[in-house]
Design a protein around this motif. Structure first.
Motif, short mmCIF file in Angstrom:
data_model
loop_
_atom_site.label_atom_id
_atom_site.label_comp_id
_atom_site.label_asym_id
_atom_site.label_seq_id
_atom_site.Cartn_x
_atom_site.Cartn_y
_atom_site.Cartn_z
N LEU A 38 -3.69 4.53 3.43
CA LEU A 38 -4.13 4.19 2.08
C LEU A 38 -4.71 5.42 1.38
O LEU A 38 -4.35 5.74 0.24
CB LEU A 38 -5.17 3.07 2.16
N THR A 39 -5.58 6.12 2.10
CA THR A 39 -6.21 7.32 1.52
C THR A 39 -5.17 8.37 1.19
O THR A 39 -5.21 8.98 0.11
CB THR A 39 -7.24 7.90 2.51
N THR A 66 -6.85 -5.87 4.02
CA THR A 66 -5.57 -5.18 4.17
C THR A 66 -5.37 -4.69 5.60
O THR A 66 -6.27 -4.09 6.19
CB THR A 66 -5.44 -3.99 3.20
N GLY A 83 0.77 -1.23 0.00
CA GLY A 83 0.00 0.00 0.00
C GLY A 83 0.80 1.28 0.00
O GLY A 83 0.23 2.37 -0.01
N SER A 99 -12.02 9.71 5.05
CA SER A 99 -12.07 8.26 5.29
C SER A 99 -12.97 7.90 6.46
O SER A 99 -13.59 6.83 6.46
CB SER A 99 -10.66 7.71 5.52
N ILE A 132 -6.40 2.66 7.04
CA ILE A 132 -7.11 3.28 5.93
C ILE A 132 -6.64 4.71 5.70
O ILE A 132 -6.61 5.19 4.55
CB ILE A 132 -8.63 3.22 6.17
N VAL A 153 -4.76 -3.84 -2.88
CA VAL A 153 -5.46 -3.98 -1.60
C VAL A 153 -5.29 -5.41 -1.11
O VAL A 153 -5.64 -5.74 0.03
CB VAL A 153 -6.95 -3.62 -1.68
N PRO A 157 -11.93 -1.76 1.56
CA PRO A 157 -11.00 -0.90 0.81
C PRO A 157 -11.41 -0.70 -0.64
O PRO A 157 -11.20 0.37 -1.21
CB PRO A 157 -9.65 -1.63 0.92
N HIS A 189 -12.32 -8.17 0.46
CA HIS A 189 -11.70 -6.85 0.38
C HIS A 189 -12.70 -5.73 0.08
O HIS A 189 -12.34 -4.70 -0.48
CB HIS A 189 -10.59 -6.88 -0.67
#
Length: 697
Positions: A390-391, A383, A337, A434, A387, A369, A419, A416
């Protein structure tokens, strides 16, 4: 004129499509008609506009067009017969499909992931649609979709191979519901399969795995007796590329230019003559320019991309690769990620792989992901990356110009959804909050129970353990399996006096004993948080509605159990190893038996998710391969029992369990029954816990 009024969509509403339309539109109509049938209890009529309100589908005239692909407008009017019409005026086939799916989600209440999350569809007598003009917004990312990669659950789910329409149609339908328009339909599947044909039929662009440039057959599969070297066999390579171009040239293809080795490895791993970055870059540049020429000779205005993946990214940033003009450069995360270069065996350079913000050419990303790397990746579990990280990574991609193509490694889809749903919102809108997304996703997925679960979804990533020192180096479930099986092999092969090279990616340079200590320390720290997470999850599970209990188990609890039981199983296995090194074989046997039981909890969690249509979904768990770990651990405990309990397999029972009054006077024919491994371990565990010989985790 229509302000404050509603168009009533009912079982009597007639759908009036264009007089002529493609297979893609037919698929879209089939999906929407099925949705209406479920909601209203009756299949809608097509074309028969003699009665009832009308849902009309049209291709927009030039003067009414929004002027961009995939767009649509919804407007209302009375036709010449004074029938009320809701018209979806579309730019193209995908515009029609997206317009229908917009109505399905917004007014019929069909969630994009209803199929995968087993979300119920509420029935209605009618739904009211405000009679207000609506124009579809433009998506932030131009080409957006999934790479259905490492899809062993989809492969093994049904008996037929390669997977049939029954398996693939829900995948492509869901992608369309998410606003996706592009897919790599599987990994190295037989060309006879329906996967690519169906994806094209349903209106999707198809692109290719970076290890299969242009979608061509692998060289060694086509020419098993030839050397897979472009330097030696350029005409044979080019024939495969030309064949692939001719086969696909009439479809919507995003042509992937690339040149790695056979089996998704660098070509120089089998050709040592390419021993410098310059030599490697020159050949890659020559090949991709040749691929580009072959496409342009046969396809008008082709859309092409080049995967700057792994070592190719490093060569490009070093200035050794020249990419043809107007080709979309596709950058990749490291599998965990973070937009940095992927770890190559024990080398982890972490070179930034964000699109270059001074590059005005089209750019995109390949983002995971889910991942499979035989080390610490997540495949069966959601994952573990927070988050927020990731964002932030994807926002950075957008800020540096990566808006032309997003290819998301979606794995087997079902595990998944959270995500994938977040990324769906980002490729449509760009930046999102998020926390707001999590609340909205959980409300859709769990309705009245959503607030109870919000904090648990957040704590999931906090509880998963770190295998490295960077924020993205979070362990997926494979961390408890691949290293464990490697250690078992090293142990039982009698090689414990040497370090394991295959574990240096995690531990660095150290002896095997130090490697064992390194893993024990990481697992010990991680297990505390994972056990707390599992306890909280169990408490919340008891308060959920019956419907949500199964959904929560399938969507999050399985991931939690695989982490907690896997971590515990690996730690108990290592405790068994340490005790065996001290000659404490009975104690080691108990520890390894408890490890065996912990890993079996993981397998049970998967089986408990195989209800209804999901029967056999995890049958082909060949990548994490929990069943293989269980077999390996079972071998260890049988090996340990050979040390002191063999050959009669009665010695430990006699030494630790049998009363002193019986040890010297028993009759063998009445007392010498051999206990099973589980039975003997239970008896020994009870005794060893009493006198402090063992301490379980």
């Amino acid at each position: 004129m229509w302000k404050g009024q509603f168009f009533r969509l009912t079982e009597h509403t007639v759908i009036d499509p264009p007089r002529e339309y493609s297979k893609a539109v037919q698929h879209g109509l089939d999906i929407f008609c099925r949705d209406m049938t479920i909601v209203f209890g009756k299949e809608p009529k097509i074309h028969d506009t003699s009665s009832g309100s009308i849902l009309r589908l049209t291709y927009a005239a030039k003067e009414e067009s929004l002027g961009r692909p995939e767009s649509y407008q919804i407007k209302f009017y009375e036709d010449v017969d004074q029938q009320l019409v809701m018209e979806i005026s579309c730019e193209d086939d995908l515009g029609i499909i997206y317009g229908l799916l917009y109505l399905s989600e917004t007014y019929l209440g069909i969630d994009p992931f209803w199929y995968w999350a087993d979300l119920p569809i509420r029935k209605h007598n009618y739904v009211d649609i405000p009679m207000e003009h609506y124009s579809s917004p433009e998506s932030m990312v131009k080409y957006r979709g999934w790479f259905v990669n490492d899809e062993v659950c989809l492969i093994g789910w049904k008996e037929e191979y390669p997977p049939t329409k029954e398996v693939w149609q829900p995948v492509f339908e869901t992608l369309l519901r998410c606003g996706g328009n592009m897919v790599i339909p599987g990994t190295d599947l037989p060309k006879t399969g329906i996967h690519q044909e169906l994806a094209v039929e349903m209106g999707l662009w198809v692109t290719h795995h970076h290890a299969e440039p242009l979608g061509a057959e692998m060289f060694l599969r086509a020419y098993p007796n030839e050397t897979a070297s472009y330097k030696e066999n350029a005409p044979l390579f080019e024939k495969l590329w030309i064949d692939a171009i001719n086969k696909q040239k009439n479809d919507k293809i995003i042509w992937t230019l690339s040149f790695r080795g056979q089996g998704d490895t660098p070509f120089w791993s089998t050709d040592p003559s390419f021993d410098t970055p310059q030599k490697r870059g020159e050949l890659i540049s020559e090949v991709v320019h040749r691929q580009f020429e072959l496409i342009k000779e046969r396809v008008n205005n082709p859309v092409c991309c080049m995967a700057l993946y792994g070592e190719i990214s490093e060569l490009y940033k070093g200035g050794y690769i020249n990419v043809p003009e107007d080709v979309i450069k596709v950058w990749a995360d490291n599998g965990y990620g973070k937009m940095v270069s992927r770890r190559q065996e024990n080398e982890n350079l972490r070179i930034s792989s964000l699109p270059m913000d001074n590059d005005t050419s089209p750019q995109g990303i390949y983002y995971h992901v889910t991942f499979h790397d035989l080390q610490a990746s997540n495949h069966l579990t959601m994952t573990p990356l927070p988050i927020g990280i990731l964002t932030n990574e994807l926002e950075n991609v957008l800020e540096t110009g990566g808006k032309d193509l997003w290819l998301i490694n979606s794995g087997n889809i079902r595990q998944h959804l959270y995500p994938l749903d977040l990324i769906k919102d980002m490729w449509k809108k760009g930046k999102i909050n998020s926390s707001d997304h999590r609340r909205e996703f959980l409300k859709r997925t769990y309705a009245s129970d959503s607030k109870k679960l919000s904090l648990l979804y957040e704590k999931y990533s906090e509880a998963t353990l770190y295998f490295g020192n960077h924020e993205d180096e979070k362990a997926g479930e494979q961390f408890y399996h691949h290293p464990a099986r490697r250690i078992i092999s090293h142990w039982l092969s009698g090689e414990t006096d040497t370090a394991m090279k295959s574990l240096k990616w995690a531990t660095g340079e150290m002896s095997f004993e130090e490697q064992i200590t390194w893993f024990k320390d990481r697992l010990t720290v991680g297990l505390t948080d994972l056990q707390s997470l599992r306890e909280q999850a169990n408490e919340i599970m008891d308060t959920l509605s019956e419907e949500n209990k199964q959904r929560f188990h399938d969507q999050l609890m399985v991931s939690i159990i695989l982490h907690e039981s896997g971590c515990r199983g690996f730690l108990l296995l290592l405790k068994g190893y340490v005790h065996s090194c001290s000659g404490k074989y009975p104690e080691a046997f108990v520890y390894v038996t408890e490890a065996h039981r912990a890993y079996k909890e993981s397998l049970l969690a998967l089986h408990q998710s195989e209800h209804g249509k999901w029967r056999d979904f995890y049958r082909a768990d060949w990548l994490t391969n929990i069943a293989s770990t269980i077999d390996n651990v079972n071998t260890v405990r049988k090996f340990l029992r050979m040390h002191g309990d063999s050959p009669d397999f009665f010695q430990w029972y006699k030494a630790f369990i049998m009363p002193e009054t019986e040890k010297h006077i028993y009759l063998e024919n009445t007392h010498r029954r051999v206990r099973s491994d589980d039975e003997l371990s239970d008896l020994l565990k009870e005794e060893f816990l009493k006198d402090g010989r063992i301490k379980l985790c």
